[in-house]
Enzyme design. Structure first.
Site, short mmCIF file in Angstrom:
data_model
loop_
_atom_site.label_atom_id
_atom_site.label_comp_id
_atom_site.label_asym_id
_atom_site.label_seq_id
_atom_site.Cartn_x
_atom_site.Cartn_y
_atom_site.Cartn_z
N GLY C 9 0.93 -1.54 0.30
CA GLY C 9 0.05 -0.30 -0.04
C GLY C 9 1.36 1.43 -0.08
NE ARG C 11 5.20 8.56 2.09
CZ ARG C 11 4.89 10.04 2.31
NH1 ARG C 11 5.88 9.60 3.52
NH2 ARG C 11 4.73 10.67 1.66
CB ALA C 33 12.11 8.58 -11.60
CB THR C 34 7.39 5.42 -13.73
OG1 THR C 34 7.08 5.58 -12.37
CG2 THR C 34 7.75 4.39 -13.87
CG HIS C 49 11.12 8.34 -2.43
ND1 HIS C 49 10.64 7.56 -3.88
CD2 HIS C 49 10.18 8.41 -1.51
CE1 HIS C 49 9.42 6.66 -3.24
NE2 HIS C 49 9.75 7.56 -1.91
CB ALA C 51 17.17 13.56 1.17
#
Lengths: 167, 167, 167
Positions: C9, C11, C33-34, C49, C51
């Site tokens: 799901g 997070r 990355a999409t 993400h 970082a």
């Protein structure tokens, strides 16, 4: 001692499972309710949970100050926190610094003497909600579940009343 | 004999899995469809399921009277009930006493002679729905899944076409 | 080589888990990355993400042409595709033949030389969405997850940051 996180969807049997896990510890169980009876729907649900649980529990309403309540009841029987998702919602509505409070809770849990069984909800497995507030809430709930799961000794995911062991 | 509950999300591969489990029993399989072809979307889905299943099944449309259909087909091949969530929705729309009908189904399932494979949906893992009707439905579906899972011999939770054994 | 699908799901800790799995392979990891930084909410998430991931990744933005990017980067380090659900959404918005593209991806994955870790979302475990577009999307996402899971060597379902092995 033991920190147990019970997660799952709405009406998946999480509370029933958590009550059973809490009762398995010695001593008089303590019920820390984060719900407040603000409307009839909530009132009915609280009454239903209480009827199932029985009257031998020590009960406290803790909409916001969960960690103080855990510290105040430490040393006695096991505590059941039902539920973290509602606590988070209360924190957000109350304008509290929920990220800090979750971290403080996570930091304190492993140091408690009496067991704690925490119920939480999975809310991120549906379609992305239209409104930004609901998106923020499901993000926050997902983060909270990860943070608490990390410090828990056991994590169970409940589907149709049946537990899957995550940790 | 065997009562198998297959649960999961939308398009998780539940029906395909349930068909496979049903076919594994001897005898001509019986398909009890709770869906009615009321609109084009539903019609297309029913046609797709039928095409995959093949034409060797005995088929019955059972939007409401599921238990009578299970009793009437008992003694032959295994029955596939697809799905309980829609049956529940039909009961609620039809003004039927769904709590009683779920209990009667749960009470009867262990006494049937031929196997029954039941498909259901998990609908409680998203954000709390805005409208009260949707909340009532997901509560009812969650309760139904717990009640049926309790009497089932096997329960599987399907994600991405892959089963997790719950029981 | 290895094709690993990480589902869960919002997070739930999917990306973190996928980064860990990708890093475990030898060579410099490649991040496909999409997501496109189209609004502030998305920009913030991409920055977060990045970082966490660190700067040693080769990064590419691949909103649509995922398979060409996988072929172009084949032979080097492991690739992390984050995420398939957004890729599907991009295909649908762009009017592309998503069913064909998913099949082509599934057909190509087992023949790639370097490992691929793919992140996807479970979106079908909430109440049926009101609008037809959301229903179509969750159907498409469910089908995609089944198709990719079928060709994957490993499939993990992440809840509260913890993996359940599906395959």
């Amino acid at each position: 001692m033991a920190v147990i996180l019970i997660t799952g969807g709405a009406r998946s049997g999480k509370s029933k499972r958590a009550e059973m896990r809490t009762r398995a510890f010695p001593g008089r169980p303590v019920y820390l309710a984060t719900a407040e009876a603000l409307d009839a729907e909530m009132e009915a649900r609280i009454a239903m949970h209480r009827a199932r649980r029985g009257t031998d529990w020590i009960e406290r309403e803790v909409p916001l100050d969960l960690l103080p309540a855990l510290l105040a009841t430490d040393g006695g029987g096991a505590r059941l926190v039902d539920c973290l998702t509602l606590w988070l919602s209360n924190l957000m509505h109350g304008g509290r610094d929920w990220e800090r409070e979750i971290k403080e809770l996570a930091g304190a849990l492993p140091r408690l003497k009496s067991p704690v069984v925490l119920v939480t909800n999975e809310v991120g497995l549906g379609i992305v909600p239209d409104n930004a507030l609901a998106r923020s809430f499901r993000d926050a709930a997902g983060i909270m579940n990860q943070v608490i799961a990390e410090v828990a000794d056991e994590v169970e995911f409940i589907v149709a009343g049946l537990p899957m062991k995550l940790k």
